[in-house]
Write an enzyme that holds these catalytic residues in place. Structure first.
Site, PDB file in Angstrom:
ATOM      1  N   GLU A 148      17.122  22.834  54.793  1.00  0.00           N
ATOM      2  CA  GLU A 148      17.478  23.897  53.838  1.00  0.00           C
ATOM      3  C   GLU A 148      16.518  25.092  53.943  1.00  0.00           C
ATOM      4  O   GLU A 148      15.439  24.976  54.553  1.00  0.00           O
ATOM      5  CB  GLU A 148      17.458  23.341  52.410  1.00  0.00           C
ATOM      6  N   LYS A 173      12.426  15.890  42.226  1.00  0.00           N
ATOM      7  CA  LYS A 173      11.144  16.557  41.969  1.00  0.00           C
ATOM      8  C   LYS A 173      10.535  16.036  40.677  1.00  0.00           C
ATOM      9  O   LYS A 173      11.236  15.815  39.694  1.00  0.00           O
ATOM     10  CB  LYS A 173      11.359  18.065  41.886  1.00  0.00           C
TER      11      LYS A 173
HETATM   12  N1  PSU Z   1      12.265  20.621  46.644  1.00  0.00           N
HETATM   13  C1  PSU Z   1      11.125  21.219  47.044  1.00  0.00           C
HETATM   14  N2  PSU Z   1      11.094  22.573  47.004  1.00  0.00           N
HETATM   15  C2  PSU Z   1      12.177  23.313  46.659  1.00  0.00           C
HETATM   16  C3  PSU Z   1      13.393  22.670  46.272  1.00  0.00           C
HETATM   17  C4  PSU Z   1      13.374  21.326  46.285  1.00  0.00           C
HETATM   18  O1  PSU Z   1      10.160  20.550  47.410  1.00  0.00           O
HETATM   19  O2  PSU Z   1      12.107  24.539  46.678  1.00  0.00           O
HETATM   20  C5  PSU Z   1      14.635  23.479  45.969  1.00  0.00           C
HETATM   21  C6  PSU Z   1      15.829  22.855  46.708  1.00  0.00           C
HETATM   22  O3  PSU Z   1      16.462  23.865  47.436  1.00  0.00           O
HETATM   23  C7  PSU Z   1      16.701  22.323  45.605  1.00  0.00           C
HETATM   24  C8  PSU Z   1      16.449  23.345  44.532  1.00  0.00           C
HETATM   25  O4  PSU Z   1      18.055  22.231  45.972  1.00  0.00           O
HETATM   26  O5  PSU Z   1      15.024  23.499  44.596  1.00  0.00           O
HETATM   27  C9  PSU Z   1      16.922  22.910  43.164  1.00  0.00           C
HETATM   28  O6  PSU Z   1      17.002  24.013  42.339  1.00  0.00           O
HETATM   29  P1  PSU Z   1      17.753  23.900  40.927  1.00  0.00           P
HETATM   30  O7  PSU Z   1      16.898  22.934  40.167  1.00  0.00           O
HETATM   31  O8  PSU Z   1      17.718  25.271  40.360  1.00  0.00           O
HETATM   32  O9  PSU Z   1      19.124  23.388  41.225  1.00  0.00           O
END
Ligand code: PSU
Ligand code: MN
Length: 303
Positions: free
Chosen positions: A25, A160
């Site tokens: 990604e 996370k």
């Molecule tokens: N995990 C990481 N760093 C990130 C992300 C995940 O270690 O930057 C990003 C991924 O792209 C994931 C997104 O899909 O955060 C999730 O964002 P949200 O909670 O707004 O859906």
């Protein structure tokens, strides 16, 4: 760009059927880490995949053009422009492409695009999930729903740590998404190797993981799955200590009035600041390790 051009562009996407490809990604590059560590990490992650004999495929959108396999220069551009690049999840995809914008794809959007190119394995750091206080704020990442739509296996180090872990697991169970421990019976917690959350399934190696992916396809389940791979022990941070930093970051997020898709990048950056960069080192170590395992699974899948 008219609709016909967009249709042609999608037909021109590469086809990785039968190839040992691993999707990566771009949100983690543009919104998840500071420059220049983000670019350095993204390139090192690609090398990790090549070392295992697989093909790294970094995915993003450049001026409306979907890139399935970005060049090092394009990765550098995403790393430098950071928040000038749109954070693109499922809901933002069509808007970004139609308006010729540049977009960094989240786990959800990367799953969609990787599946269009028939990629079966994807490596990232941590998943989005159910946020703390979701009962009131309704903040549930679109990453979770994507697993019931796009047939791709995601190797990560768990959701996370900033999230509500039990609620995230419940949500995934409701959506019918397998959460499989990679050489562990307990869910890894992103920055920390283990937790008290016992998983229903685990695999001991890449060959076992590949067998589950092939079986899911044979059963026509048409859905994704999660392989939860613990951070290498040298980089694992103490759960309790991280909790205090995360709580502080959450407080500051609330105080600053941060909303919507800006929440996750804000929290990750705050935690990096509060840990004096330790959480960044952990994040870099775990994503490299996930890339290695994802590549081994891709190799096994194509034996
Ligand atoms: N995990 C990481 N760093 C990130 C992300 C995940 O270690 O930057 C990003 C991924 O792209 C994931 C997104 O899909 O955060 C999730 O964002 P949200 O909670 O707004 O859906
Ligand atoms: Mn959200």
């Amino acid at each position: 760009m008219d609709i016909q051009q967009i249709k042609n562009m999608i037909e021109d996407l590469p086809d990785f059927t039968g190839k040992k490809a691993v999707a990566l990604e771009t949100t983690i590059i543009s919104h998840g880490m500071p420059y220049p560590q983000n670019v350095k990490t993204a390139l090192a992650v690609e090398d990790e995949i090549r070392k295992q004999g697989a093909i790294p495929v970094t995915i993003g959108i450049l001026d409306g053009k979907i890139k399935i396999g970005m060049t090092p220069d394009e990765i550098e551009e995403f790393g430098k422009k950071q928040s000038q690049i749109m954070k693109v999840s499922r809901r933002d995809l069509a808007y970004c492409v139609a308006n010729k914008k540049s977009g960094a794809t989240t786990v959800a959007a990367t799953m969609i695009l990787a599946s269009l190119a028939n990629i079966k394995v994807f490596a990232t750091g941590g998943l989005g999930g159910v946020h703390r206080g979701a009962q009131e704020n309704f903040d549930i990442s679109a990453d979770l729903d994507e697993f019931s739509r796009s047939p791709i296996a995601v190797v990560c180090s768990g959701p996370k740590a900033i999230l509500d872990i039990p609620l995230t697991l419940e949500y995934l169970e409701t959506k019918g998404v397998p959460v499989i421990g990679y050489q562990t019976e307990y869910l890894p917690l992103f920055y920390s190797r283990s937790s008290s959350y016992k998983l229903e399934a685990s695999v001991k190696d890449a060959a076992e993981a590949a067998k589950i992916i092939s079986t899911s396809d044979a059963l026509k389940l048409h859905q994704g799955m999660i392989f939860a791979n613990p951070i290498p022990s040298d980089y694992s941070l103490d759960n309790k200590m991280m909790e205090t930093y995360i709580e502080k970051a959450l407080e500051e997020c609330e105080k600053a009035g941060v909303k919507g898709k800006a929440i996750t990048p804000f929290l990750l950056a705050k935690v990096v600041e509060l840990t004096g960069g330790k959480s960044l080192d952990a994040n870099i170590a775990l994503i490299k390790n996930n890339a290695k395992v994802a590549a081994q699974i891709a190799v096994e899948l194509n034996k």
